[in-house]
Scaffold this active site. Structure first.
Site, PDB file in Angstrom:
ATOM      1  N   CYS A 114     -28.353  -2.165  -2.892  1.00 42.58           N
ATOM      2  CA  CYS A 114     -28.185  -3.097  -1.773  1.00 42.58           C
ATOM      3  C   CYS A 114     -29.332  -4.114  -1.789  1.00 42.58           C
ATOM      4  CB  CYS A 114     -28.183  -2.307  -0.458  1.00 42.58           C
ATOM      5  SG  CYS A 114     -27.936  -3.370   0.980  1.00 42.58           S
TER       6      CYS A 114
ATOM      7  N   CYS B 256     -34.318  -2.431   3.923  1.00 40.84           N
ATOM      8  CA  CYS B 256     -34.507  -1.463   5.009  1.00 40.84           C
ATOM      9  C   CYS B 256     -35.382  -0.300   4.508  1.00 40.84           C
ATOM     10  CB  CYS B 256     -33.153  -0.939   5.481  1.00 40.84           C
ATOM     11  SG  CYS B 256     -31.938  -2.265   5.706  1.00 40.84           S
TER      12      CYS B 256
ATOM     13  N   CYS C 105     -33.999   3.298   3.788  1.00 42.88           N
ATOM     14  CA  CYS C 105     -32.702   3.513   3.137  1.00 42.88           C
ATOM     15  C   CYS C 105     -32.770   3.808   1.638  1.00 42.88           C
ATOM     16  CB  CYS C 105     -31.806   2.302   3.381  1.00 42.88           C
ATOM     17  SG  CYS C 105     -30.130   2.613   2.770  1.00 42.88           S
TER      18      CYS C 105
ATOM     19  N   CYS D 253     -15.045   7.593   8.345  1.00 46.84           N
ATOM     20  CA  CYS D 253     -15.970   6.451   8.365  1.00 46.84           C
ATOM     21  C   CYS D 253     -16.343   6.082   6.932  1.00 46.84           C
ATOM     22  CB  CYS D 253     -17.236   6.803   9.113  1.00 46.84           C
ATOM     23  SG  CYS D 253     -16.939   7.418  10.772  1.00 46.84           S
TER      24      CYS D 253
ATOM     25  N   CYS E 131     -13.176   3.949  10.693  1.00 44.65           N
ATOM     26  CA  CYS E 131     -14.442   3.274  10.996  1.00 44.65           C
ATOM     27  C   CYS E 131     -14.990   2.740   9.683  1.00 44.65           C
ATOM     28  CB  CYS E 131     -15.426   4.258  11.614  1.00 44.65           C
ATOM     29  SG  CYS E 131     -17.045   3.518  11.944  1.00 44.65           S
TER      30      CYS E 131
ATOM     31  N   ARG F 258     -23.637  10.208  19.291  1.00 46.79           N
ATOM     32  CA  ARG F 258     -23.525  11.056  18.093  1.00 46.79           C
ATOM     33  C   ARG F 258     -24.872  11.610  17.644  1.00 46.79           C
ATOM     34  NH1 ARG F 258     -20.739   7.995  14.042  1.00 46.79           N
ATOM     35  NH2 ARG F 258     -18.860   8.637  15.134  1.00 46.79           N
TER      36      ARG F 258
HETATM   37  N1  SAM Z   1     -25.241  -1.658   4.782  1.00 44.22           N
HETATM   38  C1  SAM Z   1     -24.666  -1.480   6.042  1.00 44.22           C
HETATM   39  C2  SAM Z   1     -25.653  -1.615   7.177  1.00 44.22           C
HETATM   40  O1  SAM Z   1     -26.837  -1.487   6.972  1.00 44.22           O
HETATM   41  O2  SAM Z   1     -25.172  -1.837   8.290  1.00 44.22           O
HETATM   42  C3  SAM Z   1     -23.934  -0.160   6.186  1.00 44.22           C
HETATM   43  C4  SAM Z   1     -24.532   1.093   5.592  1.00 44.22           C
HETATM   44  S1  SAM Z   1     -26.117   1.595   6.206  1.00 44.22           S
HETATM   45  C5  SAM Z   1     -26.509   2.949   5.107  1.00 44.22           C
HETATM   46  C6  SAM Z   1     -25.690   2.365   7.768  1.00 44.22           C
HETATM   47  C7  SAM Z   1     -26.773   3.015   8.575  1.00 44.22           C
HETATM   48  O3  SAM Z   1     -27.234   4.193   7.950  1.00 44.22           O
HETATM   49  C8  SAM Z   1     -28.048   2.256   8.839  1.00 44.22           C
HETATM   50  O4  SAM Z   1     -27.950   1.287   9.844  1.00 44.22           O
HETATM   51  C9  SAM Z   1     -28.992   3.365   9.272  1.00 44.22           C
HETATM   52  O5  SAM Z   1     -28.938   3.543  10.668  1.00 44.22           O
HETATM   53  C10 SAM Z   1     -28.422   4.602   8.583  1.00 44.22           C
HETATM   54  N2  SAM Z   1     -29.359   5.144   7.599  1.00 44.22           N
HETATM   55  C11 SAM Z   1     -29.605   4.675   6.361  1.00 44.22           C
HETATM   56  N3  SAM Z   1     -30.548   5.408   5.758  1.00 44.22           N
HETATM   57  C12 SAM Z   1     -30.932   6.364   6.628  1.00 44.22           C
HETATM   58  C13 SAM Z   1     -31.885   7.420   6.589  1.00 44.22           C
HETATM   59  N4  SAM Z   1     -32.655   7.620   5.532  1.00 44.22           N
HETATM   60  N5  SAM Z   1     -32.003   8.222   7.666  1.00 44.22           N
HETATM   61  C14 SAM Z   1     -31.219   8.031   8.765  1.00 44.22           C
HETATM   62  N6  SAM Z   1     -30.317   7.040   8.858  1.00 44.22           N
HETATM   63  C15 SAM Z   1     -30.176   6.206   7.807  1.00 44.22           C
HETATM   64 FE1  SF4 Z   2     -28.406  -1.878   2.620  1.00 43.31          FE
HETATM   65 FE2  SF4 Z   2     -29.208   0.521   3.335  1.00 43.31          FE
HETATM   66 FE3  SF4 Z   2     -30.053  -1.585   4.684  1.00 43.31          FE
HETATM   67 FE4  SF4 Z   2     -27.439  -0.828   4.865  1.00 43.31          FE
HETATM   68  S1  SF4 Z   2     -29.232   0.308   5.558  1.00 43.31           S
HETATM   69  S2  SF4 Z   2     -28.257  -2.897   4.599  1.00 43.31           S
HETATM   70  S3  SF4 Z   2     -27.142  -0.021   2.769  1.00 43.31           S
HETATM   71  S4  SF4 Z   2     -30.497  -1.130   2.535  1.00 43.31           S
END
Ligand code: SAM
Ligand code: SF4
Ligand code: DTB
Length: 347
Positions: A59, A63, A66, A103, A134, A266
């Protein structure tokens, strides 16, 4: 059992008021939250969703939490968008295991025009299996939100993740305003909103209050509010974040329940490392939805047998869909039907 109307919900909580809720003695906070929960939901029912990663890794966003960000080396193999057959096979298995919602998540900043036809097919075909749908695909433009709604997408997940003040410490490749804009497009297109955040990223109680204030300001409140405990993944900048105190996590659930009385809250990521007592307290505090199935997107979730045993131990049953999915999609937001109020213990 008495049936009654919900208390009036508010959208004007101040951060100071929310912080004061966080500071209540734990027993008082839990009692208050449990009372609100019982006024709006059957307290022993938990909605069950299953997650699937339809496009994994690489991606472009940064973040810090992530594992799928291309900015960090987490050893995750990058995958293309899954084929429809693969998605349907997993959706069928989720339904057979008892999930009521499926989802689908993609590691995108936003979907491209080229991705949309396949994504829309997934929505139509998963919905045709009789599951709620979802998706979480990143930022959307108006036409993309409308097309998803038209295809029958019930919920769009788009988390605010933390407070506006702390956001820049966690993500630099987009802004809080970007996030809010997508959420308003989702609402405008007539879909239900799933939006919440992550606890345990080094944020202060003020940030947790700021996040919940943003969610509670939305009119209507998000129908689904995922509260994730950070899953610390090696290779991400937050891999060594301080452990979260389980009591602080449960407090966050309780405050979310009080602020958004009729939303599903949730107990989301993080259950794999959570003991049964903490999960039981979270249900007591008003959590009434979980992810069910051995995987979240890329990290582990408790296996189904463990969750079945936990539900049995606590006398919890999966919630069945109370209402049909929104009708002609693309139209205005479908008003929430008045839920039944399980009031046996409320007063
Ligand atoms: N890329 C899209 C976004 O960021 O909206 C969708 C997928 S992203 C993985 C969805 C959510 O996963 C993020 O907003 C975050 O809240 C959650 N997430 C990602 N990594 C995580 C982690 N290590 N621990 C807990 N929640 C996580
Ligand atoms: Fe990309 Fe992960 Fe951020 Fe979603 S949470 S935008 S998958 S880096
Ligand atoms: C949400 O709030 N949490 C889910 C779902 N919505 C998309 C994602 C959790 C991801 C945890 C890290 C992973 O498995 O990659």
């Amino acid at each position: 059992m008495t049936l009654r109307k919900p208390d009036e919900t508010r959208h004007d909580w101040t951060v100071a008021e929310i912080e004061a809720l966080f500071e209540l003695p734990f027993n008082d906070l839990l009692f208050c939250a449990a009372r609100v929960h019982r006024q709006h939901f059957r307290p022993n029912e938990v909605q069950v969703s299953t997650l699937m990663s339809i496009k994994t890794g690489a991606c472009p966003e940064d973040c810090k939490y992530c594992p799928q960000s291309g900015h960090y080396n987490t050893g995750l193999s990058k995958e293309k968008l899954q084929e429809i057959e693969q998605v349907l096979a997993q959706a069928k298995a989720a339904k057979a295991a008892g999930a009521s919602r499926f989802c689908m998540g993609a590691a995108w900043r936003s979907p491209t025009a080229k991705d949309m036809p396949a994504v829309l097919t997934m929505v139509r075909e998963v919905k045709a299996l009789g599951l709620e749908t979802c998706m979480t695909l990143g930022m959307l433009q108006d036409d993309q939100a409308e097309a998803l709604a038209e295809a029958g997408l019930d919920y769009y997940n788009h988390n605010l993740d933390t407070s506006p003040d702390y956001y820049g410490d966690i993500i630099t490749t987009r802004t809080y305003a970007d996030r809010l804009n997508t959420l308003s497009r989702v609402r405008q297109a007539g879909m239900k909103i799933c939006s919440g955040g992550i606890i345990g990223m080094g944020e202060q109680r003020r940030d947790r209050s700021g996040l919940l204030q943003q969610l509670a300001q939305m009119k209507p409140h998000p129908e689904s509010v995922p509260i994730n405990q950070l899953v610390k993944v090696e290779g991400t900048p937050l891999e060594n974040a301080d452990d979260l105190d389980p009591i602080d996590f449960v407090r966050t659930i309780a405050v979310a329940r009080i602020l958004m009385p009729a939303s599903h809250v949730r107990l989301s990521a993080g259950r794999e490392s959570m003991d049964e007592s903490t999960q039981a307290l979270a249900f007591m505090a008003g959590a009434n939805s979980i992810f069910y199935g051995d995987k979240l997107l890329t990290t582990d979730n408790p296996d189904i047998d463990r969750d079945k045993a936990l539900f049995a131990k606590l006398g919890i049953v999966p919630e069945h869909r109370a209402e049909p999915s929104p009708g002609p999609v693309g139209g205005p937001s479908v008003p929430r039907s008045e839920p039944l109020f399980y009031d046996a213990m409320a007063n």
